[in-house]
Structures are given as C-alpha cells and as structure tokens.
Design a protein around this motif. Sequence first.
Motif, PDB file in Angstrom:
ATOM      1  N   ASP A   1     -87.040-114.729   1.063  1.00 11.95           N
ATOM      2  CA  ASP A   1     -88.384-115.273   0.895  1.00 11.95           C
ATOM      3  C   ASP A   1     -88.544-116.541   1.738  1.00 11.95           C
ATOM      4  O   ASP A   1     -87.562-117.194   2.114  1.00 11.95           O
ATOM      5  CB  ASP A   1     -88.638-115.586  -0.579  1.00 11.95           C
ATOM      6  CG  ASP A   1     -90.105-115.899  -0.839  1.00 11.95           C
ATOM      7  OD1 ASP A   1     -90.918-114.956  -0.860  1.00 11.95           O
ATOM      8  OD2 ASP A   1     -90.424-117.087  -0.991  1.00 11.95           O
ATOM      9  N   HIS A   2     -89.808-116.876   2.020  1.00  8.88           N
ATOM     10  CA  HIS A   2     -90.064-118.064   2.830  1.00  8.88           C
ATOM     11  C   HIS A   2     -89.600-119.352   2.153  1.00  8.88           C
ATOM     12  O   HIS A   2     -89.409-120.382   2.817  1.00  8.88           O
ATOM     13  CB  HIS A   2     -91.557-118.175   3.166  1.00  8.88           C
ATOM     14  CG  HIS A   2     -92.036-117.069   4.056  1.00  8.88           C
ATOM     15  ND1 HIS A   2     -92.583-115.899   3.563  1.00  8.88           N
ATOM     16  CD2 HIS A   2     -92.034-116.946   5.410  1.00  8.88           C
ATOM     17  CE1 HIS A   2     -92.923-115.110   4.571  1.00  8.88           C
ATOM     18  NE2 HIS A   2     -92.601-115.712   5.709  1.00  8.88           N
ATOM     19  N   THR A   3     -89.415-119.311   0.854  1.00  8.88           N
ATOM     20  CA  THR A   3     -88.988-120.506   0.128  1.00  8.88           C
ATOM     21  C   THR A   3     -87.472-120.617   0.027  1.00  8.88           C
ATOM     22  O   THR A   3     -86.966-121.478  -0.696  1.00  8.88           O
ATOM     23  CB  THR A   3     -89.581-120.479  -1.285  1.00  8.88           C
ATOM     24  OG1 THR A   3     -89.146-119.288  -1.969  1.00  8.88           O
ATOM     25  CG2 THR A   3     -91.104-120.509  -1.238  1.00  8.88           C
ATOM     26  N   ALA A   4     -86.724-119.754   0.704  1.00 11.83           N
ATOM     27  CA  ALA A   4     -85.259-119.770   0.613  1.00 11.83           C
ATOM     28  C   ALA A   4     -84.701-121.097   1.123  1.00 11.83           C
ATOM     29  O   ALA A   4     -85.169-121.627   2.139  1.00 11.83           O
ATOM     30  CB  ALA A   4     -84.681-118.619   1.414  1.00 11.83           C
TER      31      ALA A   4
ATOM     32  N   THR B   1     -91.778-112.497   8.890  1.00  7.62           N
ATOM     33  CA  THR B   1     -92.785-111.463   8.662  1.00  7.62           C
ATOM     34  C   THR B   1     -93.772-112.010   7.636  1.00  7.62           C
ATOM     35  O   THR B   1     -93.551-113.091   7.063  1.00  7.62           O
ATOM     36  CB  THR B   1     -92.129-110.171   8.138  1.00  7.62           C
ATOM     37  OG1 THR B   1     -91.578-110.413   6.836  1.00  7.62           O
ATOM     38  CG2 THR B   1     -91.031-109.691   9.084  1.00  7.62           C
ATOM     39  N   PRO B   2     -94.857-111.326   7.365  1.00  6.45           N
ATOM     40  CA  PRO B   2     -95.794-111.843   6.358  1.00  6.45           C
ATOM     41  C   PRO B   2     -95.173-112.031   4.983  1.00  6.45           C
ATOM     42  O   PRO B   2     -95.650-112.869   4.202  1.00  6.45           O
ATOM     43  CB  PRO B   2     -96.883-110.772   6.327  1.00  6.45           C
ATOM     44  CG  PRO B   2     -96.855-110.164   7.687  1.00  6.45           C
ATOM     45  CD  PRO B   2     -95.417-110.167   8.090  1.00  6.45           C
TER      46      PRO B   2
ATOM     47  N   ALA C   1     -85.386-117.021  -3.932  1.00  8.59           N
ATOM     48  CA  ALA C   1     -85.248-116.841  -2.491  1.00  8.59           C
ATOM     49  C   ALA C   1     -85.106-115.383  -2.082  1.00  8.59           C
ATOM     50  O   ALA C   1     -85.152-115.071  -0.889  1.00  8.59           O
ATOM     51  CB  ALA C   1     -84.041-117.625  -1.979  1.00  8.59           C
ATOM     52  N   LEU C   2     -84.962-114.500  -3.045  1.00 14.71           N
ATOM     53  CA  LEU C   2     -84.831-113.085  -2.708  1.00 14.71           C
ATOM     54  C   LEU C   2     -86.182-112.525  -2.285  1.00 14.71           C
ATOM     55  O   LEU C   2     -87.235-112.989  -2.743  1.00 14.71           O
ATOM     56  CB  LEU C   2     -84.288-112.309  -3.899  1.00 14.71           C
ATOM     57  CG  LEU C   2     -82.892-112.731  -4.383  1.00 14.71           C
ATOM     58  CD1 LEU C   2     -82.508-111.949  -5.631  1.00 14.71           C
ATOM     59  CD2 LEU C   2     -81.864-112.530  -3.277  1.00 14.71           C
ATOM     60  N   PRO C   3     -86.223-111.551  -1.422  1.00 18.45           N
ATOM     61  CA  PRO C   3     -87.513-110.997  -0.971  1.00 18.45           C
ATOM     62  C   PRO C   3     -88.253-110.346  -2.122  1.00 18.45           C
ATOM     63  O   PRO C   3     -87.665-109.701  -2.994  1.00 18.45           O
ATOM     64  CB  PRO C   3     -87.102-109.968   0.094  1.00 18.45           C
ATOM     65  CG  PRO C   3     -85.688-109.626  -0.219  1.00 18.45           C
ATOM     66  CD  PRO C   3     -85.070-110.865  -0.790  1.00 18.45           C
ATOM     67  N   ARG C   4     -89.561-110.527  -2.167  1.00 12.17           N
ATOM     68  CA  ARG C   4     -90.382-109.968  -3.233  1.00 12.17           C
ATOM     69  C   ARG C   4     -91.772-109.674  -2.674  1.00 12.17           C
ATOM     70  O   ARG C   4     -92.150-110.170  -1.607  1.00 12.17           O
ATOM     71  CB  ARG C   4     -90.485-110.936  -4.418  1.00 12.17           C
ATOM     72  CG  ARG C   4     -91.081-112.294  -4.072  1.00 12.17           C
ATOM     73  CD  ARG C   4     -91.102-113.199  -5.299  1.00 12.17           C
ATOM     74  NE  ARG C   4     -91.709-114.495  -5.008  1.00 12.17           N
ATOM     75  CZ  ARG C   4     -91.050-115.550  -4.588  1.00 12.17           C
ATOM     76  NH1 ARG C   4     -89.742-115.456  -4.413  1.00 12.17           N
ATOM     77  NH2 ARG C   4     -91.669-116.687  -4.349  1.00 12.17           N
ATOM     78  N   VAL C   5     -92.530-108.898  -3.414  1.00 10.40           N
ATOM     79  CA  VAL C   5     -93.895-108.562  -3.032  1.00 10.40           C
ATOM     80  C   VAL C   5     -94.830-109.580  -3.675  1.00 10.40           C
ATOM     81  O   VAL C   5     -94.877-109.712  -4.902  1.00 10.40           O
ATOM     82  CB  VAL C   5     -94.258-107.137  -3.475  1.00 10.40           C
ATOM     83  CG1 VAL C   5     -95.704-106.822  -3.102  1.00 10.40           C
ATOM     84  CG2 VAL C   5     -93.316-106.123  -2.828  1.00 10.40           C
TER      85      VAL C   5
END
Length: 368
Positions: free
Chosen positions: A257-260, A292-293, A332-336
């Motif tokens: 995620d962008h907050t990582a 990415t977005p 920080a893990l990718p999520r929708v």
Amino acid sequence: MVNVLRPLIVIGGSVLLTLLIGWATDRLLRKADARHSETPMWGLLRRGRIPYQLVLCAAMLRGSYDEARVLERHSAGIGQTLTLVLIGATAWLVIRIAAAIVESTYTRYARAHHDAARVRRVRTQVTLIMRVVAATVGVVAVAAMLLTFPAMRAAGASLLASAGILGIVAGVAAQSTLSNMFAGLQIAFGDMVRIGDTVVVDGEWGTVEEITLTFLTVRTWDERRITMPVSYFTSKPFENWSRGTPQMTGTVFWHVDHTAPVELMRERLRDILRECPSWDGRDYGLAVTDTTPNTMQVRALVTAKDADDIWTVRVTVREQMVRWLTDHHPYALPRVNTADATLAPGLRNSRNGEAPRRAHEPPRTGRG
C-alpha cells in the motif's frame, strides 16, 4: 597320447600363463598405488586388467595355435577369430590406459587449482577429449578388423576410387551430426559452457550435467533432465550464471500500500540479511520502483556468492518481509480502497444534491 597332451599344454599353458602374468601385474599396480597415493593413475590402470589379460591370452593363442594341431580344418577361421579378438582387446586396453592417464592428470590439476570455474572448464575438455579418443580408437580398430579379410583388401582400390563421392554424400547426409560434433569441440575449447555451470535455456533454470560431442544434458531444479543438441549453445543466446565470477545479485519485489513504511522496511531487510547465512554481505538495498493507483512496487537488491545461495536469500527475504508486514504493519499490505474519493472543488456541491455550477453561470437563487 601326444595328440591329447599337445593341445592341453598349448591352450592350458597359454591360459595359465595369462593368469599368472595378469596376477603379477595387478600386484605390482596395487603396490604402486599404495606407495604413490598422491596420484590415482596406478589404481585407474588396474581397471584395464581384463582387456590386458585378454590381449595376452589372444596373442599367445594366436602365436601357438598351429602347434596345438586342433581342428586343423578350421584353423583359418579360428586364427581369424583370434586376430579379431586381439584387435578388439587391444583397442579396449588402449582406451583404458588413455582414460587412466587423462583422469589422473585432471585429478592432479583439480588438487593444485582452487578456482572452481577453471576446474570445471578442464573437466569439460577432458570429458570431450576422452570421447574423441575412444571414437578414434574404435574406428581404427574396426578398420583393422575389416582389413584382415582378404575380400576387404581386394575391394580397397575400388573403395579409394569412390571415396571422394562417398565423402561428399556422407557429408551432405550427416551435415547436422557433423555440425553438432564441431559445436561440441567449440564448446570444449571455447569455454562458453562447462559441466557444473548454472544456465537458463528456453526459460528453464538448471545445471549442466553432461556434455558430449553431439548433445548436452541440463538437470533442472526439480531433477528433470533436458537434453538438447550442442549446436543450440553455439547458435542461440542463453544465460550462463556461472560465467566469470559466480557472485550474483538478485531482486525481490513486493506490491504494498502507499502508506507502507519504506524506511522501516529497509531496516528490516538489513536485519533479515544479517541473520541469513547465504547472504555474502557485499551489498543490499531497497527502493520504490513503481506505483499504481492502488499499490506501489518495492524492490530489494541482495547479493550472494553463487546461484544456489541467491535463490535461498531471495526466498528468505520475501517470506520474512511479508510475515513482518503482516504482524507489525498490516495496513501496508495491498488492499482494495472502497472509501469515497476526494472531489474537485467544482464538484463538491453535487454531494449535497446540487448540480455542479459552470464557471460562467451566475449563482443560483432559492427560486427556480
């Protein structure tokens, strides 16, 4: 009585003398091997005791068979058979002696040199040289056997007359085979690939297990064997991870995620590598390489001394970093993302049920 004793003495004496000479020679080789333990030549020469005894027996029987006076009607056929056995056993013995000399020379070279790449190069050359020697000795032995037949000697003139045409026809028919043989020699002395090298061919990662004059075998990581003609390696590009120095640099990618916390991930990477015995300590790094977005791509660079260790380092870093993010920084893990997007200033009024006002329109009043 004389007719019975003569063949027994001739044949039995030849066999008994062969066994005695073979036993004595084997004892001498065994003592020499125990005395000179620094070289394996004497032990390797003992592998040729069977063709050695066969040569002795065939030679003595061929020389003394006429004195035995057994099956005199078939003496020509028996003599021809003994000659063929003598030629074949001699070729076998020559190959064993050559193999012992070449193998002992390679062993001394491997002990004196600690450069694994050079040792693998010499091993590849030695293997192909032995195959060439064996093929040459075999061809000469077969030719010598054929020349013992009178009919073959009589046909020699006609064969020589047509040798040019046959050579052209054979060259055209065996074009692919000859190209593979020359490619095998080029690989042996061109040092482009060696036994034990880690290569990537056709998307398959593996280790070169065997090289002959015509084909090459690659053992993959899942223990499959890929066999391909050696001409492939002289005509198409391939990856050789063992070329030059075996040291390698590997990459590990994550989508987060962008907050990582990138700085904390760098510190965690350093701690993981310090606890990983396969890391050679040369270099490491972590950087954001793409976005990415919904996520950003983080790449880690790690180093190791060879291809096997770089694989271990990569999987270790990937696994422990994901576990650390899951336990300490799950955000920080990718999520929708399902939250409402922030609207532009001109569109904010539409959230209250009002249509967006164009820039040139006057403000609306309470009445329509």
